[in-house]
Structures are given as C-alpha cells and as structure tokens.
Design an enzyme around this catalytic site. Structure first.
Site, PDB file in Angstrom:
ATOM      1  N   ASP A  55     -17.115 -18.040   4.574  1.00  0.00           N
ATOM      2  CA  ASP A  55     -17.946 -17.401   3.564  1.00  0.00           C
ATOM      3  C   ASP A  55     -19.426 -17.729   3.786  1.00  0.00           C
ATOM      4  O   ASP A  55     -19.796 -18.374   4.767  1.00  0.00           O
ATOM      5  CB  ASP A  55     -17.509 -17.824   2.149  1.00  0.00           C
ATOM      6  CG  ASP A  55     -17.514 -19.332   1.966  1.00  0.00           C
ATOM      7  OD1 ASP A  55     -18.056 -20.040   2.843  1.00  0.00           O
ATOM      8  OD2 ASP A  55     -16.979 -19.804   0.965  1.00  0.00           O
TER       9      ASP A  55
ATOM     10  N   HIS B  69     -12.579 -10.529   4.277  1.00  0.00           N
ATOM     11  CA  HIS B  69     -11.690 -11.625   3.898  1.00  0.00           C
ATOM     12  C   HIS B  69     -10.373 -11.064   3.405  1.00  0.00           C
ATOM     13  O   HIS B  69     -10.273  -9.918   2.992  1.00  0.00           O
ATOM     14  CB  HIS B  69     -12.318 -12.467   2.785  1.00  0.00           C
ATOM     15  CG  HIS B  69     -13.587 -13.134   3.190  1.00  0.00           C
ATOM     16  ND1 HIS B  69     -14.318 -13.907   2.333  1.00  0.00           N
ATOM     17  CD2 HIS B  69     -14.259 -13.151   4.355  1.00  0.00           C
ATOM     18  CE1 HIS B  69     -15.385 -14.376   2.955  1.00  0.00           C
ATOM     19  NE2 HIS B  69     -15.366 -13.921   4.182  1.00  0.00           N
TER      20      HIS B  69
ATOM     21  N   ARG C 123     -11.428 -19.104  -1.380  1.00  0.00           N
ATOM     22  CA  ARG C 123     -12.644 -18.563  -2.002  1.00  0.00           C
ATOM     23  C   ARG C 123     -12.859 -17.153  -1.470  1.00  0.00           C
ATOM     24  O   ARG C 123     -13.431 -16.955  -0.405  1.00  0.00           O
ATOM     25  CB  ARG C 123     -13.856 -19.456  -1.689  1.00  0.00           C
ATOM     26  CG  ARG C 123     -13.792 -20.797  -2.397  1.00  0.00           C
ATOM     27  CD  ARG C 123     -15.061 -21.603  -2.227  1.00  0.00           C
ATOM     28  NE  ARG C 123     -14.969 -22.864  -2.937  1.00  0.00           N
ATOM     29  CZ  ARG C 123     -14.476 -23.993  -2.430  1.00  0.00           C
ATOM     30  NH1 ARG C 123     -14.051 -23.998  -1.180  1.00  0.00           N
ATOM     31  NH2 ARG C 123     -14.422 -25.092  -3.141  1.00  0.00           N
TER      32      ARG C 123
ATOM     33  N   GLU D  24     -15.548 -28.694   8.110  1.00  0.00           N
ATOM     34  CA  GLU D  24     -16.204 -29.306   6.955  1.00  0.00           C
ATOM     35  C   GLU D  24     -15.511 -30.552   6.440  1.00  0.00           C
ATOM     36  O   GLU D  24     -16.161 -31.492   5.992  1.00  0.00           O
ATOM     37  CB  GLU D  24     -16.326 -28.275   5.823  1.00  0.00           C
ATOM     38  CG  GLU D  24     -17.413 -27.273   6.073  1.00  0.00           C
ATOM     39  CD  GLU D  24     -17.203 -25.993   5.300  1.00  0.00           C
ATOM     40  OE1 GLU D  24     -18.102 -25.617   4.547  1.00  0.00           O
ATOM     41  OE2 GLU D  24     -16.150 -25.363   5.449  1.00  0.00           O
TER      42      GLU D  24
ATOM     43  N   GLU E 105     -21.451 -19.734   2.248  1.00  0.00           N
ATOM     44  CA  GLU E 105     -21.727 -21.173   2.218  1.00  0.00           C
ATOM     45  C   GLU E 105     -21.374 -21.798   3.566  1.00  0.00           C
ATOM     46  O   GLU E 105     -22.120 -22.603   4.112  1.00  0.00           O
ATOM     47  CB  GLU E 105     -20.918 -21.830   1.096  1.00  0.00           C
ATOM     48  CG  GLU E 105     -21.298 -23.258   0.802  1.00  0.00           C
ATOM     49  CD  GLU E 105     -22.498 -23.377  -0.120  1.00  0.00           C
ATOM     50  OE1 GLU E 105     -23.003 -24.498  -0.257  1.00  0.00           O
ATOM     51  OE2 GLU E 105     -22.930 -22.357  -0.685  1.00  0.00           O
TER      52      GLU E 105
ATOM     53  N   TYR F 156      -7.591 -18.854   2.975  1.00  0.00           N
ATOM     54  CA  TYR F 156      -8.818 -19.350   2.339  1.00  0.00           C
ATOM     55  C   TYR F 156      -8.869 -18.956   0.873  1.00  0.00           C
ATOM     56  O   TYR F 156      -8.610 -17.797   0.512  1.00  0.00           O
ATOM     57  CB  TYR F 156     -10.036 -18.816   3.087  1.00  0.00           C
ATOM     58  CG  TYR F 156     -11.325 -19.497   2.702  1.00  0.00           C
ATOM     59  CD1 TYR F 156     -11.443 -20.879   2.777  1.00  0.00           C
ATOM     60  CD2 TYR F 156     -12.420 -18.758   2.280  1.00  0.00           C
ATOM     61  CE1 TYR F 156     -12.631 -21.510   2.430  1.00  0.00           C
ATOM     62  CE2 TYR F 156     -13.612 -19.383   1.939  1.00  0.00           C
ATOM     63  CZ  TYR F 156     -13.705 -20.758   2.012  1.00  0.00           C
ATOM     64  OH  TYR F 156     -14.880 -21.383   1.672  1.00  0.00           O
TER      65      TYR F 156
ATOM     66  N   ASP G 105     -16.202 -22.916   7.002  1.00  0.00           N
ATOM     67  CA  ASP G 105     -15.558 -21.824   6.262  1.00  0.00           C
ATOM     68  C   ASP G 105     -16.224 -20.486   6.550  1.00  0.00           C
ATOM     69  O   ASP G 105     -17.405 -20.418   6.898  1.00  0.00           O
ATOM     70  CB  ASP G 105     -15.578 -22.111   4.760  1.00  0.00           C
ATOM     71  CG  ASP G 105     -14.675 -23.275   4.392  1.00  0.00           C
ATOM     72  OD1 ASP G 105     -13.766 -23.594   5.179  1.00  0.00           O
ATOM     73  OD2 ASP G 105     -14.886 -23.885   3.329  1.00  0.00           O
TER      74      ASP G 105
END
Length: 946
Positions: free
Chosen positions: A106, A381, A336, A18, A108, A334, A104
C-alpha cells in the site's frame, strides 16, 4: 537476467520487509542466497521536536519540521530507536549484490521502501518486490517479477504526512492556549471526534415520546405443524383507515411529525383492546412475493472490522492486530485493503470448497464478480481472504484462540461469496374486524420462509442493532386465504417509548467514516485509538462516549476552524490526495493553497475542482491560526445546564458552577470523569453542588503568615498554603507551596487549621538510631511509613505518623524485613488469550485500582471501564495500547564480575565500603535527577501535537 536466475549463480540478495515475523516466514520460502531482515516499521520520519532538527535549519522549520517557504520540503530524521537497525541494514547491504524492498504493497509500504532507499543509498541494483499474501508461490513470484518504486504513491503519502503535520502543529497550540495543555488536533481525528460529539448532542436534545398499539394472536382453528402453524401474531396497523403511530413517526422533540397518523395513549389503547374482545376477524388480503438474497462481498478492511466487532466483540485495533499476525504467518492476504476483488486463483479455490463442502447445488454456474464500491479504491489489491491456491479450512490451520476465530470468519465469508443466492417467499397478511363501538381495526403480520438457504449455509452477516433480525431468520405464517375467518385468542395493549439515537460503537463509527469518505480504511483503527488515548472519547461497554473535554474542543473548532472539521471538506481533501496519487494533481501547489490560501485546497474555501484556482480570496491554514484574539476561552468551554447552572471545562477537568465568583452564593463542584454528557441533568448538577467541594479557608499559619485552604483535587482532598503573588514559581529561586493529602478519616468541610498544619509538617523526624542515622515518619502514595536511609517500613495506621516514638520505631527496625511478597490475590476476572502475546489475560486489583495483565504488560482500566463490564477484546486493546507506548526493553550485557583478592587489610575494606556507600548515594541522586528529567520530558512529549 531475472533475479531468480542470478541467485543460482551464487549472488547474495538482501530482502527488507517491515516486521521480524514476516521476515522469518519469508526466509523459509527463499532459502540460501537470500538474507531477509526487517526495518521494524518506519526508519525515519519528520522530527518530533526542534532538538531533532539539524542546526542549519532555523525559524519555523525547526518548529514544524517542514520548510513551508521552500516548496514544503520535509526534514526527515532517522528515529533514535532505529539507528542501530539502520546500521545493521547498511552492514548487510555492503555484503549484498542486490537489494529487494519488500515492504507492504500500500501507500504506506511504498513510502517506507522509498525511505529505505534514500537512507541506505544502495550501490547495487534495487528491486521493489510486492505481494499480497505470504505463501511460497507468491513470494517466489514476487522475487521473479519485481517492479520500480511508484513515486506517485510516495508523493501522495508524503503529502498526507506533511498535511497532517501542518494541521496538527498549527491547530493543536490553539487548543493548548484556549482549552488545555497537551491536547491535539488532527485532520481526521478531529472530524471523528465531532461525529461522536454531535451524536451526544442529539441524545441531550432528545425528548422521549410514549405511544401504544395492540398485539393480537389469531387462530385458524386448524391443528398446526411446523410447516403450517395454527396461529399467527399481528400488530395493529390502522384504525378507521388511519395508520397507527409508531416510533418512526415522532421527531427528536417527542412530537408527531404529521397529524395524518393516529396516536394512541394508554387509556385509548386499553379501551380499544377491550372493545375488540368479541370481534369476528377475517383475512382481508394475502400478498406473497419471491424472496432473494445475494451473498455479501468478500471482506475489505472496514467490513472486517465491523463484522469482527459484531460477531467476535473485537475492537478495531484488536482486529487489525490479530489480522496482522494471520497475514505475517501466511494464513490470509494483506489486511489493509479497500477492494472486494478476488483473484482468479482465489475464486477457483473458493468454488472448489463450495462443491467439496456443500455440494454442486450450492455452486452458481459462473463465478461471482464484486465491483468495488469504495471511491478511489486501490483495485490492484485483493479482498481479505485465506491465502494460497487452496484454502485451508479452519480445522486444518492449527490455529487457536482469537486467530482461529478471525480466520474462520474470513474463510466463511470468502467461501460464501462464491455460493448461490438464498431464495424463498415473503408474505404479508392483513386481518380486519369491527369493534363493539363500531371502529374498524386492521392488523398486519409479515412472514418469511427460506426454501433454499444458498450462501447462508456458510455465513450470515451480523447487525449493529442487537435487536435486528438477521437474514436467515424465518417467520412462518399459517397458510390462509382472503376471506378466511380467524378467532382472536388474545388482544393486548402494548406501551412503547421512543429512544435517543444510539451512540457510536467502533464498528458503527468506522462505517460512518467510510460512508462519508473521510480518512482511509487502513487508518480507522489508529484514529479511534487516538481519540480514546487523548481523552476525547471513553468507552461504556462497546459504546463510544464523548468526554466534556471533547465538547470544548469541538466547540472551538466548529466556531473558529469550521472548514477544517467540515465533513464534506474533509472528504474533498481525501479526493485531492487521491488525485495526487493518480498523477492528476501536483503536491506542492495543493499544499501552498491549503496552507497559504487562494483557490483549490484552501483551508477556508474547500477543495475546488481541478484547475480552479480563481475567484474570491480563500484564506489558508496559516491565516486562520494567527488571529486568536477572537477566541473567548471561557465562552468556548462553557455549556448551560439549566436553572442558572453552567458546565465549564477547566484545565483540571469539568465542573459545574452557579453564580459569579467572589460573590455570595457562588457554588462549584467537580463533575465525575466517567459521567456521560447526556446524564448531566439539572437534578444531578444540583446534587453535585450540594456536596462539600471547592476551597475551604481554614485560617492563617501563625509562623509563615500564609493562608491555609482545603481543596478537592483530582487525586483526592488535600490542604495547601497560598503563597504571595510575587513568589517566584519557576527558576532557581522557585518556591513550591506546602501540600499534604487528607487522611482517610478526614473530610474537606470538617478538617481544622491545626490538623492542616500538622499534615503539612510531615515528614516528621522521629529520632536517630545508634549510628546516628535519622528516622522519619512519612505519608506516601501507598500509606504511612518509616524511613531510615534507604530502608522503609510500613506503619499500620496514619495516626502513628504523629504518635510513634523512637523506641517503637527502633523495635520495628529490629524485626527482619519481609522480603517475600504476600500470597498473590486471585484475579478478579479471566479474559482469555491475548492475540499478540498469546498468554492468558486477567483483571487484577492493584495499588492504583483494577488493571489487565498478560504477565508481561500491565494496563490500568480507564474511565468508563469496570471489572464487571470489561470484555476480553477491551482488555487486549488496553494491553496493545500500553505496548505501543512502551519502548522495547534493551538487554544490556553485564560485564563479567571481577574477583576480589583473597585477602585484604581491614582498613582497606572499611575505606572501600565507605567509597561504595558514597558512590551509591551519588548514583541515587543522579538516578533521582534523571527520573525527574525523564518525567519532565514525558510531560513535554505528551503535549506535542501529532
């Protein structure tokens, strides 16, 4: 054959992440054979306006960007600023043998990976590469063990995006029509705003209560030492067996909740203290019990934001920006995540450092395991921790500034989570005696000693209340036993007053949203940023203060869209979206019920249990926004202050008024933008109304016949003319009223008609120079000045606008223009190093007031900010928000300059000069028109709901 083994045979692999920073770090771990490129976030999204929607779509689809009639099919478009990057990715893909989507891990990130695959349409094998830390081992393991795209996660994220679009695009226009243009509503932002408004309502309704008690200092008569003090301080607990009232015993109305407690006023407290002066006191009881405190769980997103706020003073957005840098550069996992789980590798690393740094006595026999407390947490996670299988101590990282401080916080919390409990003893001592007038008084003191600090050697959690006692605080009491005699050294009466509930800070609002299960941890920083940007909330220090505008918005939503801002309903919507992610519910049926009504997920009926679509009719969002006739715009924007004074929220801000318009005695006054709602008392409103404000009729212009008035505007007092009702206000024949700002020495209640007409006559033609170029005197945003063509010269006073002669003007132009700037003013305040640009941030005084700058980005201080109170973190936050709004500058390549011929005829030179001048004039006109178009576009964009 695995991807890594294929690499050895010379294939070319394209890895898409990203961010450019992440791409740079990962490239170093993969080496030859891999091309690592960034998508730079999302490459496509729902259209931001009808102009972006392909021509084949018509009607509601063009407005919403979603085809609600055909299973809520979203219309995706590649962002204009990403088209060049998409082309670059396609070109790289054309030269590659495999594609790794390494966004990532997650929801998103999964959605971004899916969008990349849909847009790039790869004809080579595609792998989904996931990792939660950027280390060599983690990246190589991710390449060797790819997986398929998780379509359920993509569906869940897409449903969220569509839901938020429908919510924003359907509800926001209601706010435009009934409150003010440019406002927005959102599934979570509106609920977050409601929380802040409700807290302010509680403060407004709050009535303080005064109560008193006694504090006694009692001596054992022994010589004390640190381990056995000679005295203790105790507070009066009961009189004649009746408990003495404390703050918790009073309600918000200032009254006692129960008559079972004794309320001491000042007179009674002092009398009791005097009567106890010569009393003999004894220890009535000593209660001792073991104290044990376990370590805190490793950080997840919300607890990191809360602790960074408490300990470092970071806002939620600043915390995530610094954490993002630490993650991309391989320092932490990470950031988030809603999980508190640590991998076996991380547990081993933490336990190794406990032994190394604190000794084996601090290491528990078994590793500590933390169960997830967050509903629907993504347990795959990890918690936020230092990266790698051996944690770098803060000193080993080479970090500095805010990155060092945040890394240190994460490192300490992670190591502490694998340490032993803190243990000790807590003691409560009751002390009693009989006063001179026969009343029995009992005092109480509590203490705590920590015999083994355990994890507290590494880390102690902060508190939202600055007066709260932290876990490692000890209170040692003398070693006393029941029946021991104590002498009263001093007994004093202490007065207290109950306080209104504290306003939310970013940390406490994040905590409240999470406890109510509203929104997602990864979105809290952006939610808070949105309500600040929209003007619904502003900051006073660290406190979040709602604006009067937010009161009107919340009032409308509560009365006419109650379910949409209901806390439980919003939380249940979150549950439904998580059920979709787990494959337990389907996206399209749920969206149909929410938007069109009936059963589970209906906007007015709540999110029912899975499969329950029967029962009474439940209206959908579409039905809610079509019946706007019942909304009284004036009523939802009006709030009584008292004594006939009403606060109203108008299109230009909040104001107070008393009486009826057009009637004698009517009063009106603007309310300062930075006034907290709980500070608007009747007395203050009276003070505002007493000041000159409103419209002052000055008379009629003898030339035009138009009425001239003086007004108080948002940018200061001004005069203007009132045009007839039939004057065209739009289109080619539109006529704008003449308007002019008052000079600094003028006032609304004293300016005359003659002065007003003189002001509106500007700009004034002073004359022309020898070449016939006209010179005018004008009043601008930076003060009075002369203008000749494109050459402007400042005047020293506003009076010169009407008095300066042509000769004086020519004399000014005869002087060389000052090209250099005056010596730079010293900064008003230094804030530290920005976590993003890593440059020093200072507060400076500018033309529009104080602003923060790091030398590259400037951000004006907002309402509620001041030079005196602004914190470094607030400064970084303002710069981050400004960067987010400002598109990256594109560097255009300059065409090589053409060399002029060595010799040319004089006539040719003159003609060329005239042509150049004409071109410059035309270009200037085009630029001016472009600027106006851009300004209009920005104004339209600001009004878009999202």
């Amino acid at each position: 054959m695995s991807p890594t083994s294929e690499t050895a045979h010379g294939g070319r692999r394209l890895v898409i992440v990203e961010s450019p920073a992440k791409a740079k770090t990962i490239k170093g771990y993969l080496g030859p054979g891999y091309v690592v490129e960034a998508s730079v976030g999302h490459i496509r999204d729902l259209p931001s306006g009808a102009a972006e929607v392909p021509e084949k779509y018509t009607g509601e689809v063009r407005r919403l960007g979603v085809d609600v009639e055909h299973d809520f099919q979203p219309i995706y478009v590649v962002n204009a600023d990403k088209k060049a990057q998409v082309k670059k990715l396609k070109d790289l893909l054309a030269e590659s043998d495999e594609l790794f989507l390494a966004t990532d891990e997650d929801r998103e990130g999964e959605a971004i990976a899916w969008h990349l695959q849909e847009v790039l349409k790869p004809k080579v094998p595609v792998h989904r590469m996931v990792f939660h830390e950027i280390t060599k081992d983690a990246i190589q393991a991710a390449v060797a063990n790819p997986r398929e795209l998780n379509k359920r996660m993509v569906d869940a994220q897409e449903t969220r995006r569509i839901l938020d679009r429908l919510y924003g695009y359907e509800v926001s226009p209601v706010l435009w029509k009934k409150v003010m243009r440019g406002l927005s509503a959102g599934r979570v932002q509106s609920v977050a705003t409601r929380l802040v408004v409700e807290r302010e309502r509680e403060r407004i309704a709050f009535r303080s209560a005064e109560y008193w008690d006694l504090t006694g200092t009692f001596s054992t008569g022994r010589a004390g030492d640190p381990s056995d003090p000679s005295s203790l301080t105790a507070r009066l607990a009961a009189v004649d067996g009746k408990r003495v009232a404390q703050g918790r015993d009073f309600g918000a109305d200032g009254r006692l909740k129960s008559e079972a407690v004794l309320h001491l006023d000042e007179e009674k407290a002092h009398a009791l203290a005097a009567s106890l002066a010569d009393t003999r006191f004894t220890v009535r009881s000593v209660e001792s019990k073991p104290y044990r405190r376990s370590p805190y769980a490793p950080f997840r997103t919300t607890t990191l934001q809360q602790e960074a706020s408490r300990k470092l003073g970071f806002g939620a957005k600043a915390t995530m920006q610094v954490a993002q840098k630490l993650y991309e550069n391989g320092f932490i996992t990470y950031m988030r995540t809603d999980s508190t789980v640590l991998s076996d590798t991380a547990v081993a690393a933490a336990r190794a450092q406990v032994t190394q740094l604190y000794g084996a006595d601090y290491l528990p026999e078994k590793p500590r395991v933390y169960a997830g407390k967050v509903k629907n947490a993504q347990e795959a996670h990890e918690a936020i921790r230092p990266s790698g299988d051996r944690f770098r101590t803060p000193a080993e990282t080479g970090l500095s500034g805010d990155q060092f401080r945040l890394y240190e916080l994460i490192w300490k919390r992670t190591v502490a989570s694998q340490m032993k409990d803190a243990t000790g003893n807590s003691v409560t001592v009751k002390i009693g005696g009989t006063s001179a007038d026969g009343r029995d008084a009992e005092f109480s003191a509590s203490g705590k000693t920590i015999t083994f600090h355990g994890f507290m050697k590494a880390y102690v959690e902060g508190a939202d209340d600055p007066n709260a006692e932290l876990d490692d605080r000890e209170r040692r009491l003398p070693q006393v036993a029941e029946g021991d005699a104590l002498a009263a050294e001093e007994i004093t009466a202490d007065g207290h007053a109950t306080k209104p509930p504290a306003r939310y800070t970013e940390a406490t609002l994040v905590k409240e949203l999470e406890e109510r299960e509203i929104g997602r941890p990864s979105t809290y920083a952006s939610i808070i940023g949105t309500i600040l940007d929209r003007g619904y909330v502003f900051k006073k220090g660290t406190a979040l203060v709602p604006s009067f505008l937010s009161f009107a918005v919340v009032n409308l939503l509560e009365k006419h869209f109650g379910r949409l801002v209901d806390y439980d309903f919003t939380a249940r919507m979150e549950d439904d979206l998580d059920r979709i992610a787990r494959g337990e519910a389907q996206s399209v049926p749920w969206l149909k019920r929410f938007y069109f009504g009936e059963g589970e997920g209906a906007a007015t009926g709540g999110a029912a249990d899975a499969g329950n679509g029967d029962g009474d009719h439940l209206g959908g969002l579409k039905e809610l926004v079509t019946d706007l006739g019942a909304i009284d715009a004036r009523e939802i924007s009006s709030f009584p202050v008292g004594d006939g004074i009403v606060l109203r929220v108008g299109r230009y801000g909040a104001y107070v008024e008393r009486g009826e318009r057009e009637q004698e005695g009517y009063q009106k006054a603007d309310v300062p933008e930075d006034l907290a709602p709980d500070e608007l008392t009747v007395a203050y409103a009276e003070e505002l109304l007493a000041k000159p404000s409103g419209d002052f009729e000055l008379g009629t212009d003898p030339v035009s016949g138009h009425q001239i008035v003086a007004k108080a505007g948002r940018y200061g007092p001004y005069v203007t003319e009132i045009l007839p009702e039939d004057t065209p206000k739009t289109g080619k024949n539109a006529v704008k009223p003449r308007t002019a700002s008052l000079f600094k020495d003028m006032a609304l209640d004293t300016v005359t008609l003659e002065q007003a007409l003189q002001l509106m006559s500007l700009p004034r033609v002073v004359g022309a120079d020898a070449e016939g170029v006209e010179i005018t005197a004008q009043n601008g945003r930076y003060g009075p000045y002369l203008k000749k063509g494109t050459d402007s010269r400042s005047l020293t006073s506003e009076d010169q606008l009407f008095s300066i002669t042509l000769e004086e003007a020519l004399a000014i132009y005869a002087q060389p223009k000052q090209r250099g700037r005056a010596a730079a003013k010293p900064p008003l305040k230094e804030l530290g190093t920005d976590p993003v640009s890593e440059k020093p941030v200072v507060v400076k005084d500018g033309r529009f007031g104080p602003y923060v700058t790091d030398g590259e980005t400037n951000a004006t201080l907002r309402t509620g900010d001041s030079v005196e109170t602004i914190t470094p973190e607030r400064g970084y936050e303002l710069l981050a928000e400004k960067r987010a709004k400002t598109p990256a500058k594109k560097t255009a390549k300059k065409a090589p300059a053409k060399k002029a011929p060595a010799k040319k005829a004089t006539a040719t030179k003159t003609a060329a000069k005239k042509t150049t001048t004409a071109k410059k004039t035309a270009a200037k006109k085009t630029t001016t028109a472009a600027k106006k178009t851009t300004a209009a576009a920005k104004k339209t964009a600001a009004a878009k709901p999202e």
